[in-house]
Design an enzyme around this catalytic site. Structure first.
Site, PDB file in Angstrom:
ATOM      1  N   HIS A  47       0.877  -1.207  -0.116  1.00 22.73           N
ATOM      2  CA  HIS A  47      -0.025   0.020   0.070  1.00 22.73           C
ATOM      3  C   HIS A  47       0.869   1.089  -0.049  1.00 22.73           C
ATOM      4  O   HIS A  47       0.438   2.261   0.216  1.00 22.73           O
ATOM      5  CB  HIS A  47      -1.037  -0.015   1.141  1.00 22.73           C
TER       6      HIS A  47
ATOM      7  N   SER B 279      14.950  21.033 -16.817  1.00 20.44           N
ATOM      8  CA  SER B 279      13.803  21.778 -17.156  1.00 20.44           C
ATOM      9  C   SER B 279      14.027  23.151 -18.180  1.00 20.44           C
ATOM     10  O   SER B 279      15.240  23.439 -17.685  1.00 20.44           O
ATOM     11  CB  SER B 279      13.018  22.093 -16.006  1.00 20.44           C
TER      12      SER B 279
ATOM     13  N   LYS C 173      16.397  21.308 -11.828  1.00 18.67           N
ATOM     14  CA  LYS C 173      15.315  19.925 -12.164  1.00 18.67           C
ATOM     15  C   LYS C 173      16.214  18.953 -12.633  1.00 18.67           C
ATOM     16  O   LYS C 173      17.221  19.252 -13.546  1.00 18.67           O
ATOM     17  CB  LYS C 173      14.344  20.406 -13.037  1.00 18.67           C
TER      18      LYS C 173
ATOM     19  N   GLU D 148       9.331   7.821 -17.005  1.00 18.99           N
ATOM     20  CA  GLU D 148       7.645   8.173 -17.291  1.00 18.99           C
ATOM     21  C   GLU D 148       7.445   8.184 -18.674  1.00 18.99           C
ATOM     22  O   GLU D 148       6.085   7.778 -18.957  1.00 18.99           O
ATOM     23  CB  GLU D 148       8.040  10.018 -17.243  1.00 18.99           C
TER      24      GLU D 148
END
Ligand code: ARG
Length: 455
Positions: free
Chosen positions: A153, A274, A280, A287
């Site tokens: 979980h 970024s 970043k 992804e």
């Protein structure tokens, strides 16, 4: 190709609507292999002479060479790769080329080409699965000492080794490889000789042709052979599931890279920055893979939906099998390749994982086991430790900070040896059953995988 029956030319719109050569040109090498083998079958059946067979072979080799050099001009007016090659062959070598399509239809031809293509693709995909498995085993070895929480979980559960977590993915990929190899068995049946749907009155030695093409057997029902795309559906499923595994790994990596977890670092080469926020370092590869896995599922659903309502045998709908097939093969190959590279550059931050694994609550189950070993039934032990957990949270003191008398408030039998349980290394060492993450077990698993993947 069918000018005999028609008085009017095909409409330009129909031509561009129905052409497939813009994507099925990729079958050219397998189409040529199929034609070379078929020509041998025709020679054996006395339909063409040895000289004709030789000139067919020569012509096809020339065409293959031209395609590979980028000098062959595919014409969409000739619809697909099969007619493009055959028509060019006949232009090149004359009458012998015009005999090649004896006892053959594009229906058994395309089914054969796609099977040959899929068999080769399986080998490439499995090779890439192996590379990723190796990269994972090596990353696990680099971080062999790192302990981390195992989650259910997404809540901290029990301590494990980082290596154990990575090896879980090696197991998943092993099942993927086995599924690909298994699917290959069903691709490995030759439909050629099934003609349009009912074979031919010209008898070709199909077993001989199959041998030329490296097929283990020949199909036994011409109608099934023409209409069967189960092997494509199966391959697309296997690819989709492999993609889902990569997607789950992606999700772990994305979480681990976050500042909140900080469990791993990816190399600069496998992350992106970024355009706006200078700080970043984004895990785009993971992804993208999580995203692309959606396309793999889509391709599977696409093919199943195409097949769903089809009457026997060939229907033109089936031409729509190729784009999802090619897309899935391309996507999984690039995903596996880039993942192998990215995992090779992945470093675990053992201090961060250890800090997270030092959460005393991770050993609550071990305390319950302590009671069980002192003859308390597990259900009761669970309740006792549950109360102890509540007490510890309220006190804002971990188990190791509780006094023996405090332990004894919850169960009289606690003695000093309870503190031995509250040690991360002991807790890991104790998990020595088959498949559990004791360091000795994990070491053995790493050795097993290394050997297995070297072979
Ligand atoms: N391009 C076609 C396909 O991929 C080849 C078979 C065409 N057969 C036919 N009878 N029109 O399905």
């Amino acid at each position: 190709m069918w000018k005999g029956r028609f008085q009017e030319p095909t409409s330009a719109l129909v031509q561009s609507y129905g052409e497939s050569v813009s994507f099925d040109w990729r079958l050219y090498a397998h189409d040529i292999r199929g034609s070379v083998a078929h020509a041998k079958g025709l020679e054996k059946a006395g339909i063409i002479t040895a000289e004709e067979r030789a000139s067919i072979e020569r012509g096809l080799k020339e065409i293959q060479h031209e395609i590979e050099q980028g000098n062959f001009e595919f014409q969409s007016s000739l619809e697909d790769v099969h007619m493009n090659i055959e028509s060019d062959l006949t232009r090149r070598i004359g009458p012998a080329g015009a005999r090649l399509h004896t006892a053959r239809s594009r229906n058994d031809q395309v089914a054969t080409d796609v099977r040959l293509y899929c068999k080769d693709a399986v080998d490439q995909v499995v090779g890439l699965v192996r590379c990723l498995q190796r990269a994972l085993v090596e990353a696990a070895e680099r971080g062999e000492q790192a302990v981390m929480p195992g989650y259910t979980h997404l809540q901290r559960g029990q301590p494990v080794l980082f290596a154990h977590h990575l090896l879980a993915y090696v197991e998943m990929l092993e099942r993927d490889a086995a599924r690909f190899e298994d699917a290959k068995k069903r691709m490995d049946v030759m439909p050629l000789g099934s003609g349009a749907l009912a074979g031919s009155t010209v008898i070709i030695n199909r077993e001989f042709v199959a041998k030329q093409l490296g097929f283990s057997s020949v199909s036994q029902n011409s109608m099934d052979a023409i209409s069967d795309r189960d092997f494509v559906a199966e391959f697309l499923f296997d690819i989709a599931l492999c993609g889902i595994h990569l997607s789950r790994l992606s999700e772990d990596i994305i979480l681990w890279c976050s500042s909140e977890f900080g469990f791993v670092t990816l190399s600069d080469a496998h992350t992106t920055g970024s355009s706006l926020m200078p700080q970043k370092k984004n895990p785009d590869v993971a992804e993208l893979t999580r995203g692309k896995s959606g396309r793999l599922v889509g391709n599977l659903v696409c093919l199943l939906t195409i097949l769903k309502g089809l009457p026997m045998t060939y229907n033109r709908d089936m031409q729509e099998d190729k784009e999802p097939l090619f897309d899935s093969i391309d996507t999984i190959k690039s995903a596996l390749g880039v993942f192998a590279e990215m995992i090779a550059g992945l470093e675990v931050n053992a201090q961060r994982t250890k800090a997270a694994a030092s959460d005393p609550m991770l050993l609550a189950t071990d305390l319950a086991d302590y009671l069980v070993k002192n003859s308390v039934p597990f259900r009761q032990a669970h309740e006792i430790i549950g109360k102890l957990v509540a007490f510890s949270i309220k006190q804002k003191r971990g188990f190791a900070q509780l006094k023996l008398t405090e332990f004894q408030r919850f169960w009289k039998g606690f003695s000093k040896d309870v503190y031995d349980v509250l040690n991360l290394s002991t807790a890991l060492e104790a998990r020595k059953g088959i498949g559990a993450p004791s360091p000795q077990n994990v070491r053995k698993q790493l050795d097993r995988w290394r050997k297995q993947l070297e072979a």
